[in-house]
Design a protein around this motif. Sequence first.
Motif, PDB file in Angstrom:
ATOM      1  N   VAL A 154       0.886  -1.306  -0.162  1.00  0.00           N
ATOM      2  CA  VAL A 154       0.016  -0.180   0.028  1.00  0.00           C
ATOM      3  C   VAL A 154       1.046   1.150   0.073  1.00  0.00           C
ATOM      4  CG1 VAL A 154      -0.080   0.050   2.450  1.00  0.00           C
ATOM      5  CG2 VAL A 154      -2.029   0.956   1.091  1.00  0.00           C
ATOM      6  N   GLN A 155       0.181   2.389  -0.438  1.00  0.00           N
ATOM      7  CA  GLN A 155       1.268   3.684  -0.524  1.00  0.00           C
ATOM      8  C   GLN A 155       1.150   4.446   0.878  1.00  0.00           C
ATOM      9  OE1 GLN A 155      -0.291   5.738  -4.069  1.00  0.00           O
ATOM     10  NE2 GLN A 155       1.508   4.731  -5.230  1.00  0.00           N
ATOM     11  N   LEU A 156       1.807   5.416   0.739  1.00  0.00           N
ATOM     12  CA  LEU A 156       2.170   6.164   2.114  1.00  0.00           C
ATOM     13  C   LEU A 156       0.658   6.736   2.177  1.00  0.00           C
ATOM     14  CD1 LEU A 156       3.457   7.733   4.317  1.00  0.00           C
ATOM     15  CD2 LEU A 156       3.919   9.698   2.392  1.00  0.00           C
ATOM     16  N   GLY A 157      -0.021   6.741   3.295  1.00  0.00           N
ATOM     17  CA  GLY A 157      -1.281   7.159   3.842  1.00  0.00           C
ATOM     18  C   GLY A 157      -2.661   6.224   3.531  1.00  0.00           C
ATOM     19  N   ASP A 201      -0.484 -20.374  24.378  1.00  0.00           N
ATOM     20  CA  ASP A 201      -0.555 -19.119  23.372  1.00  0.00           C
ATOM     21  C   ASP A 201      -0.222 -19.903  22.090  1.00  0.00           C
ATOM     22  OD1 ASP A 201       1.989 -17.773  25.703  1.00  0.00           O
ATOM     23  OD2 ASP A 201      -0.332 -17.376  25.459  1.00  0.00           O
ATOM     24  N   TYR A 202      -1.021 -19.239  21.105  1.00  0.00           N
ATOM     25  CA  TYR A 202      -0.890 -19.511  19.520  1.00  0.00           C
ATOM     26  C   TYR A 202      -0.895 -18.498  18.778  1.00  0.00           C
ATOM     27  CZ  TYR A 202      -3.263 -23.681  21.418  1.00  0.00           C
ATOM     28  OH  TYR A 202      -3.522 -25.117  21.839  1.00  0.00           O
ATOM     29  N   TRP A 203       0.061 -18.854  17.794  1.00  0.00           N
ATOM     30  CA  TRP A 203       0.456 -17.674  16.670  1.00  0.00           C
ATOM     31  C   TRP A 203       0.095 -18.088  15.249  1.00  0.00           C
ATOM     32  CZ3 TRP A 203       3.009 -13.156  18.202  1.00  0.00           C
ATOM     33  CH2 TRP A 203       3.375 -13.305  19.576  1.00  0.00           C
ATOM     34  N   GLY A 204      -0.147 -17.009  14.527  1.00  0.00           N
ATOM     35  CA  GLY A 204      -0.260 -17.015  13.379  1.00  0.00           C
ATOM     36  C   GLY A 204       0.972 -17.173  12.425  1.00  0.00           C
ATOM     37  N   GLN A 205       0.844 -17.561  11.182  1.00  0.00           N
ATOM     38  CA  GLN A 205       2.084 -17.824  10.430  1.00  0.00           C
ATOM     39  C   GLN A 205       2.694 -16.344   9.830  1.00  0.00           C
ATOM     40  OE1 GLN A 205      -1.097 -17.882   9.177  1.00  0.00           O
ATOM     41  NE2 GLN A 205      -1.009 -16.823   7.004  1.00  0.00           N
ATOM     42  N   GLY A 206       2.080 -15.220  10.095  1.00  0.00           N
ATOM     43  CA  GLY A 206       2.260 -13.936   9.606  1.00  0.00           C
ATOM     44  C   GLY A 206       1.996 -13.526   8.444  1.00  0.00           C
ATOM     45  N   THR A 207       1.592 -12.089   8.160  1.00  0.00           N
ATOM     46  CA  THR A 207       1.346 -11.953   6.719  1.00  0.00           C
ATOM     47  C   THR A 207       2.216 -10.441   6.388  1.00  0.00           C
ATOM     48  OG1 THR A 207      -0.581 -11.039   5.314  1.00  0.00           O
ATOM     49  CG2 THR A 207      -0.698 -10.324   7.596  1.00  0.00           C
ATOM     50  N   GLN A 208       2.656 -10.298   5.198  1.00  0.00           N
ATOM     51  CA  GLN A 208       3.683  -9.046   5.160  1.00  0.00           C
ATOM     52  C   GLN A 208       2.736  -7.936   4.712  1.00  0.00           C
ATOM     53  OE1 GLN A 208       6.988  -8.911   4.970  1.00  0.00           O
ATOM     54  NE2 GLN A 208       6.689  -6.860   4.820  1.00  0.00           N
ATOM     55  N   VAL A 209       2.930  -6.684   5.423  1.00  0.00           N
ATOM     56  CA  VAL A 209       2.627  -5.382   5.161  1.00  0.00           C
ATOM     57  C   VAL A 209       3.602  -4.562   4.712  1.00  0.00           C
ATOM     58  CG1 VAL A 209       1.392  -3.298   6.194  1.00  0.00           C
ATOM     59  CG2 VAL A 209       0.636  -5.876   6.754  1.00  0.00           C
ATOM     60  N   THR A 210       3.640  -4.150   3.367  1.00  0.00           N
ATOM     61  CA  THR A 210       4.670  -3.121   2.799  1.00  0.00           C
ATOM     62  C   THR A 210       3.921  -1.905   2.576  1.00  0.00           C
ATOM     63  OG1 THR A 210       5.867  -5.014   2.078  1.00  0.00           O
ATOM     64  CG2 THR A 210       6.517  -2.871   1.267  1.00  0.00           C
ATOM     65  N   VAL A 211       4.601  -0.790   2.986  1.00  0.00           N
ATOM     66  CA  VAL A 211       4.271   0.585   2.912  1.00  0.00           C
ATOM     67  C   VAL A 211       5.085   1.382   2.060  1.00  0.00           C
ATOM     68  CG1 VAL A 211       3.195   2.797   3.690  1.00  0.00           C
ATOM     69  CG2 VAL A 211       2.731   0.327   4.861  1.00  0.00           C
ATOM     70  N   SER A 212       4.681   1.870   0.807  1.00  0.00           N
ATOM     71  CA  SER A 212       5.791   2.676  -0.002  1.00  0.00           C
ATOM     72  C   SER A 212       5.553   4.038   0.259  1.00  0.00           C
ATOM     73  CB  SER A 212       5.644   1.891  -1.667  1.00  0.00           C
ATOM     74  OG  SER A 212       4.463   2.542  -1.985  1.00  0.00           O
TER      75      SER A 212
END
Length: 121
Positions: free
Chosen positions: A12-15, A109-120
């Motif tokens: 996603v873009q900045l903002g 305690d349980y954890w998910g596998q993770g999901t990437q969030v990238t802000v350009s």
Amino acid sequence: QVQLAESGGGLVQLGGSLRLSCAASGSIFTVSTMSWYRQAPGKQRESVATISNGGRTNYADSVEGRFTISRDNAKNTVYLQMNSLKPEDTAVYYCYARIRTRITTSYADYWGQGTQVTVSS
């Protein structure tokens, strides 16, 4: 067995905005605290937001006012609405839940596998 399945990450873009979801499934008796954590490259995993089963919330200072955590107890699902995203929000986001299963009498305690969030920028 209990699994946490995350979805909603992306670029996603900045903002911009993103909404993460995390659904717990399996032999669940009750779900207590649910949280979102994140880990950026070269940094330690940090807490982003937490919500109790009664709806009480807590946020990291860096996301206060921009992120909103919520949950649907009937669906054992937690959400993270992220608005006004910044490049420094770029990280792998992990779902966490404290769950008592139908088999045990104690919480784990349980954890998910993770999901990437990238802000350009």
